[in-house]
Write a protein that holds these residues in place. Structure first.
Motif, short mmCIF file in Angstrom:
data_model
loop_
_atom_site.label_atom_id
_atom_site.label_comp_id
_atom_site.label_asym_id
_atom_site.label_seq_id
_atom_site.Cartn_x
_atom_site.Cartn_y
_atom_site.Cartn_z
N SER A 15 0.84 -1.21 0.00
CA SER A 15 0.00 0.00 0.00
C SER A 15 0.87 1.25 0.00
O SER A 15 1.92 1.29 0.63
N LYS A 19 0.56 2.44 -6.87
CA LYS A 19 -0.14 1.55 -7.83
C LYS A 19 -1.45 2.13 -8.32
O LYS A 19 -1.75 2.05 -9.50
N SER A 37 -8.53 -4.08 -7.35
CA SER A 37 -8.95 -5.23 -6.52
C SER A 37 -9.00 -4.88 -5.04
O SER A 37 -9.79 -5.44 -4.29
N GLY A 38 -8.16 -3.93 -4.61
CA GLY A 38 -8.19 -3.51 -3.21
C GLY A 38 -9.56 -2.98 -2.83
O GLY A 38 -10.02 -3.16 -1.70
N GLY A 98 -9.16 0.38 5.29
CA GLY A 98 -7.97 -0.24 4.68
C GLY A 98 -7.39 -1.32 5.60
O GLY A 98 -7.02 -2.40 5.14
N ALA A 101 -9.71 -4.20 5.48
CA ALA A 101 -9.57 -4.92 4.21
C ALA A 101 -8.41 -5.90 4.30
O ALA A 101 -8.50 -7.06 3.85
N SER A 102 -7.33 -5.45 4.90
CA SER A 102 -6.15 -6.31 5.04
C SER A 102 -6.48 -7.53 5.93
O SER A 102 -5.97 -8.63 5.70
N ALA A 105 -8.94 -9.86 3.96
CA ALA A 105 -8.23 -10.43 2.80
C ALA A 105 -7.37 -11.64 3.19
O ALA A 105 -6.93 -12.39 2.32
N ARG A 111 -10.93 -14.70 -0.33
CA ARG A 111 -10.16 -14.60 -1.59
C ARG A 111 -10.82 -15.45 -2.67
O ARG A 111 -10.95 -15.03 -3.81
N ARG A 132 -2.49 -7.08 -5.03
CA ARG A 132 -1.37 -7.71 -4.31
C ARG A 132 -1.01 -9.05 -4.94
O ARG A 132 0.12 -9.51 -4.85
N ASP A 133 -2.00 -9.70 -5.56
CA ASP A 133 -1.80 -11.06 -6.08
C ASP A 133 -2.28 -11.16 -7.53
O ASP A 133 -2.66 -12.23 -7.97
N MET A 134 -2.27 -10.04 -8.24
CA MET A 134 -2.77 -10.06 -9.61
C MET A 134 -1.90 -10.96 -10.50
O MET A 134 -2.41 -11.77 -11.26
N ARG A 159 0.84 8.66 1.55
CA ARG A 159 -0.49 8.40 2.11
C ARG A 159 -0.93 9.58 2.99
O ARG A 159 -2.09 9.99 2.96
N ARG A 182 0.47 -3.50 8.08
CA ARG A 182 -0.29 -3.99 6.93
C ARG A 182 0.64 -4.79 5.99
O ARG A 182 0.27 -5.86 5.51
N ASP A 186 0.00 -8.59 5.01
CA ASP A 186 -0.23 -8.91 3.59
C ASP A 186 0.86 -9.85 3.04
O ASP A 186 0.60 -10.68 2.18
N ARG A 189 0.63 -13.73 5.04
CA ARG A 189 -0.55 -14.60 5.08
C ARG A 189 -0.31 -15.84 4.23
O ARG A 189 0.47 -15.82 3.27
O1 DC Z 1 -4.72 -1.58 -2.33
P1 DC Z 1 -5.58 -1.27 -1.10
O2 DC Z 1 -4.86 -0.46 -0.05
O3 DC Z 1 -6.88 -0.66 -1.50
O4 DC Z 1 -5.89 -2.70 -0.45
C1 DC Z 1 -6.52 -2.84 0.80
C2 DC Z 1 -6.17 -4.19 1.40
O5 DC Z 1 -6.78 -5.23 0.63
C3 DC Z 1 -4.69 -4.53 1.46
O6 DC Z 1 -4.11 -4.17 2.70
C4 DC Z 1 -4.63 -6.01 1.25
C5 DC Z 1 -5.91 -6.35 0.56
N1 DC Z 1 -5.73 -6.74 -0.85
C6 DC Z 1 -5.41 -8.04 -1.11
O7 DC Z 1 -5.20 -8.82 -0.18
N2 DC Z 1 -5.29 -8.46 -2.40
C7 DC Z 1 -5.48 -7.63 -3.42
N3 DC Z 1 -5.37 -8.08 -4.66
C8 DC Z 1 -5.78 -6.27 -3.16
C9 DC Z 1 -5.89 -5.85 -1.85
#
Ligand code: DC
Length: 225
Positions: A15, A19, A37-38, A98, A101-102, A105, A111, A132-134, A159, A182, A186, A189
């Protein structure tokens, strides 16, 4: 590459690496679709808060991810995000969401629930996929994979400026600590951690301007098409 092939460019990284901004710039420049995707993980976190569900309770968070009622609508240069018909474009950008989300996720079920929804964004002529995992999990076949990173301090500063512009006041020290926490969650995991794909090009943007990063990404994309 033939003209009817969907070109997917994956941009992964921690983060605050830039990106989001760069993905938007590239999508606009190339006329490609954009997957943030976040935002999907943030939507799951926000929907959990609204339903008073603890982020840690995978058994309750997974159905929320499976039934996410979300609409993305592009208006001019900006994207509007609706959750259950409500405009949550700004609400999902809060720091607390945020962090949530982490946490959501990290649940494998979450997922899995979001996987097909993400893949459906790949449409002609192409897609810029930000996350993160695209490159490792969602679009492993993509030919252009970029991993964008920067030091934790540089990311915290960016940020900080973003949040300040939106009127959200946070302590710089807390921000660096949050970013480290974070990153740690991330990257560590078990499922789809934040790691560069083996065939990704790594760009460290700590000492680069947005324009410099944009130019190097565009050159990479052009090289591969
Ligand atoms: O990119 P972002 O800060 O909006 O993402 C928020 C959280 O979502 C981030 O800390 C981890 C998770 N995330 C993820 O695990 N896989 C992704 N492809 C995108 C985000």
């Amino acid at each position: 590459m033939s003209n009817n092939q969907i070109r997917v460019v994956t941009i992964d990284g921690p983060s605050g690496s830039g990106k989001g901004t760069l993905s938007q710039m590239l999508a606009r420049h190339l006329g490609y679709h954009l997957l943030d995707s976040g935002a999907l993980y943030r939507l799951v976190a926000l929907a959990s808060v609204k339903r008073h569900v603890d982020f840690a309770r995978e058994e309750f968070v997974v159905p929320i991810a499976q039934n996410l009622n979300v609409e993305f609508s592009v208006e001019g240069n900006s994207m509007q995000i609706l959750l259950d018909g409500e405009d949550v474009t700004n609400a999902i950008r809060q720091e607390a969401i945020g962090m949530g989300a982490s946490q959501v996720a990290a649940h494998p079920g979450v997922r899995a629930a979001l996987l097909e929804r993400q893949r459906a964004f790949a449409r002609l002529p192409g897609l810029i996929a930000d996350g993160r995992d695209m490159g490792t999990a969602v679009f492993p076949e993509s030919v252009t994979k970029i991993f964008l990173t920067a030091s934790a301090e540089a990311r915290a500063e960016r940020r900080f400026n973003q949040l300040k512009a939106k009127g959200e006041i946070v302590e710089m020290e807390n921000l660096v600590a949050d970013i480290r926490e974070r990153d740690e969650r991330d990257s560590k995991r078990a499922v789809s951690p934040l790691v560069p794909a083996a065939d990704a090009t790594i760009i460290d943007s700590t000492d680069m301007s947005i324009e410099e990063v944009f130019a190097s990404m565009l050159a990479l994309i052009k090289q591969n098409s």
